[in-house]
Design a protein around this motif. Structure first.
Motif: not given
Length: 258
Positions: A62-90
């Motif tokens: 699955v390729l996930f493409m984040h929104g404008a507010g998550e741009r940057g160079d910290d390689n972390k902010r792009q996980l804010v929305h949705g990725m916690n759900d994809f990485a859930s145990d279930e």
């Protein structure tokens, strides 16, 4: 009465703190990586691997493409929305898959168009960030055992535009797409008639007009396609939370195969 209120507030606080801990635990499952292009350009991305990865099996990606507010160079902010759900145990237990979450640099876009426009014509070439994303996917496919018949793309807001642009440029590459509150080039809708698509938008969205999704869906249907479309009544720009928390979304996405 005051003690009951205090108790309720305490329960809410504990719940919020627990959610934050769970979210942090899930996001820690994403490995931080950087792709280096032949021309020296670099793209930060995060990679979620299937639990108990077996190289003798093939896995969807699955390729996930984040929104404008998550741009940057910290390689972390792009996980804010949705990725916690994809990485859930279930989800990880039910749908073992790779999830790739690249981070678009500040000042760049997945597709270089005006988000506030009523429509747009796709640029001749993909943006630098999108081109690097395509190259990253190719590199991952060489490194891991990826099922090339089950490669999916989803994204929100700026990433919704990126999702539409990706499938218009590579309609035969992806097995399904789920663009959220984005927009595409309606003149290229005829390319998408055979691709399973489920688009989402809030009918009160003022950041990206819901007409952008409506127009794409209408154009694909007019060309003979059968895309799915969900428009959330009374919802503004955040149409991604309900989408990524919906079990039906995952069941639909991972059922698609070329």
């Amino acid at each position: 009465m005051l003690s009951r209120i205090a108790l309720c507030l305490g329960i809410v606080l504990v719940t919020l703190l627990t959610d934050d801990v769970d979210a942090a635990d899930n996001l820690d499952r994403f490995e931080a990586r950087t792709y280096a292009g032949a021309g020296g350009e670099k793209l930060n991305y995060r990679l979620l691997k299937p639990k108990d990865y077996d190289p003798n099996k093939k896995y969807p990606l699955v390729l996930f493409m984040h929104g404008a507010g998550e741009r940057g160079d910290d390689n972390k902010r792009q996980l804010v929305h949705g990725m916690n759900d994809f990485a859930s145990d279930e989800v990880m237990a039910k749908y073992p898959a790779f999830v790739v979450a690249p981070q678009c640099p500040n000042g760049k876009k997945w597709v270089e168009v005006d988000w506030g426009a009523a429509k747009h014509t796709a640029p001749e070439k993909p943006s630098i960030s999108l081109q690097l994303t395509f190259e990253t996917l190719d590199a991952i496919a060489k490194e891991f055992s990826i099922d090339d018949k089950r490669i999916y793309v989803t994204g929100l807001s700026m990433g919704g535009y990126g999702t539409w642009d990706s499938i218009e440029r590579k309609p035969d590459y992806f097995a399904a797409a789920a663009p959220i509150c984005g927009g595409g080039d309606v003149e290229q809708a005829k390319k998408l008639t055979k691709l399973p698509i489920w688009a989402f938008h809030g009918d009160k969205d003022t950041a990206v007009k819901p007409e952008r999704s409506r127009d794409m869906i209408a154009a694909i249907k007019a060309a003979g396609g059968e895309p799915k479309y969900t428009e959330y009544p009374g919802v503004g720009h955040n149409s991604w939370t309900a989408t990524y928390r919906n079990p039906e979304f995952y069941a639909w996405l991972f059922a698609q195969k070329k």
